[in-house]
Write an enzyme that holds these catalytic residues in place. Structure first.
Site, PDB file in Angstrom:
ATOM      1  N   CYS A 183       2.782  -1.138  -2.411  1.00  0.00           N
ATOM      2  CA  CYS A 183       4.387  -0.791  -2.842  1.00  0.00           C
ATOM      3  C   CYS A 183       5.514  -0.990  -1.848  1.00  0.00           C
ATOM      4  O   CYS A 183       6.045  -1.569  -2.244  1.00  0.00           O
ATOM      5  CB  CYS A 183       3.799   0.825  -2.821  1.00  0.00           C
ATOM      6  SG  CYS A 183       3.785   1.717  -1.645  1.00  0.00           S
ATOM      7  N   HIS A 193       4.544   6.378  -1.414  1.00  0.00           N
ATOM      8  CA  HIS A 193       5.181   5.586  -2.747  1.00  0.00           C
ATOM      9  C   HIS A 193       6.153   4.962  -2.220  1.00  0.00           C
ATOM     10  O   HIS A 193       7.470   6.197  -2.750  1.00  0.00           O
ATOM     11  CB  HIS A 193       3.970   5.924  -3.722  1.00  0.00           C
ATOM     12  CG  HIS A 193       4.351   4.457  -4.819  1.00  0.00           C
ATOM     13  ND1 HIS A 193       2.843   3.595  -4.495  1.00  0.00           N
ATOM     14  CD2 HIS A 193       5.127   4.274  -6.271  1.00  0.00           C
ATOM     15  CE1 HIS A 193       3.011   2.710  -5.896  1.00  0.00           C
ATOM     16  NE2 HIS A 193       3.745   3.412  -6.749  1.00  0.00           N
ATOM     17  N   HIS A 244       6.359  -1.500  -9.207  1.00  0.00           N
ATOM     18  CA  HIS A 244       6.082  -1.255  -8.304  1.00  0.00           C
ATOM     19  C   HIS A 244       5.191  -1.235  -8.419  1.00  0.00           C
ATOM     20  O   HIS A 244       4.548  -2.228  -9.027  1.00  0.00           O
ATOM     21  CB  HIS A 244       5.830   0.527  -8.172  1.00  0.00           C
ATOM     22  CG  HIS A 244       5.441   0.761  -9.159  1.00  0.00           C
ATOM     23  ND1 HIS A 244       4.650   2.142  -8.870  1.00  0.00           N
ATOM     24  CD2 HIS A 244       5.368   0.619 -10.474  1.00  0.00           C
ATOM     25  CE1 HIS A 244       3.772   3.139  -9.446  1.00  0.00           C
ATOM     26  NE2 HIS A 244       4.241   1.868 -10.788  1.00  0.00           N
TER      27      HIS A 244
END
Length: 356
Positions: A271, A319, A331
């Protein structure tokens, strides 16, 4: 990247890619399902498996960000250690040149009838003895005294650099130990997820894929790269800066790329690796981890989001995605899904940052 990276394979996009990834995980060697305590539990439903797999992926992602941070620190420590060693080598060369000059003085004194005791001491192979008794330098002539003081200074510099290098080496070894620890955590969590998925029957896998698809936003996440762009046409706000627009463009091109923990592109990402690579392509340097990236720009409220802003999730800031407009982000989710377009509402929102 690192040695754990596998050669790039051909990846499909959208639902096909997700199904392939799920079947690949589920097709691992048949082993017992572990519930986290080490005991087999064959009674888990596909929904329960998904819940546990999602939890394992979350834990693996937290460990991945810690791994990324430890790796960044280890690389800096290694670079610093190399610079110190290079400088110590240069100073040692100068020290040897200065001692060679003293040798010339000693030769001249010998021919004149003897060597001054301070000269003998300076030419000694024992630096500690020289430093402890360097006051003898004032017994030599002014020219010799200057040369002796020069040798003393260079000896001190070399010893100081070597001491600093020893400290940096200890730091590097500690960072490398952190890397091994976090890598072990990541591989253990991902291995546990594989074991859970391996127990699913064909029918359960189909049900699991349906749950996964619903959890990832449904049909909107089966979009190809061009379809994803089409969904954001119309009233999508513009990026606040050309570099932000370039980063968004990079993120769109990355749709369909596989998730690989620790990867920063160009063919696979985790990520924070995706957001770092996107802004790197736009000439902007971002730190490596989610918890560092959130502090890399100006914090903004959710209501002020514009394309190119970084959006962060979960209380531990574990994240990150790139906002692209209309409540959507791009993402790298986890090993079960490639880089994709997704609603920012699918995870607990923790904050946002505008980089440029």
């Amino acid at each position: 990247m690192a040695a754990h990276r596998k050669p790039r394979q051909r990846w499909l996009s959208g639902h096909t890619a997700r199904t392939a990834a799920t079947l690949a995980l589920a097709g691992a060697a048949s082993v017992a399902v572990f519930d986290g305590s080490g005991h087999a539990d064959p009674r888990l439903s596909p929904a329960e498996v998904k819940s546990r797999v999602d939890a394992l992926y979350r834990e693996a992602e937290i460990a991945t960000e810690k791994y990324n941070g430890a790796k960044e620190k280890a690389e800096k420590a290694e670079k610093s250690l190399g610079q110190l060693r290079d400088e110590a080598a240069r100073r040692t060369e100068k020290l040897n040149a200065a001692r060679n000059a003293l040798g010339s003085y000693a030769t001249a004194q010998y021919r004149a009838g003897g060597i001054d005791p301070s000269m003998q001491l300076a030419l000694s192979s024992d630096p500690d003895q020289f430093l402890d008794r360097a006051s003898l330098a004032d017994r030599a002539g002014s020219r010799q005294a200057a040369a002796l003081n020069g040798v003393r200074k260079r000896l001190q510099e070399v010893e100081q650099l070597r001491t600093e290098a020893d400290g940096h080496l200890a730091t590097l070894r500690a960072r490398q130990a952190d890397l091994r620890k976090h890598k072990g955590t990541v591989t253990a969590k991902l291995g546990a997820a594989k074991r859970l998925l391996a127990r699913l029957t064909e029918e359960q896998r189909a049900e699991f894929a349906r749950f996964a698809d619903e959890g990832q936003g449904g049909a909107g996440n089966r979009a190809t790269r061009s379809e994803a762009r089409d969904t954001l046409q119309g009233d999508t706000p513009k990026a606040p800066h050309n570099r932000a627009a370039a980063a968004v463009s990079y993120a769109y091109k990355a749709i369909g790329s596989p998730y690989v923990w620790g990867a920063t592109g160009p063919n696979a990402f985790d990520c924070s690796g995706l957001t770092q690579a996107a802004y790197r392509s736009a000439g902007v340097s971002l730190p490596r981890t989610t918890y560092a990236q959130i502090a890399a720009g100006k914090r903004i409220p959710r209501s002020a989001l514009r394309p190119g802003d970084l959006v962060f999730f979960y209380s531990g800031i574990s994240h990150v995605g790139m906002y692209v407009g209309n409540g959507q982000m791009i993402h790298a989710p986890n090993p079960s899904a490639p880089v994709r377009l997704a609603p920012i509402d699918e995870m607990p929102f923790a904050g946002a940052t505008r980089v440029v």
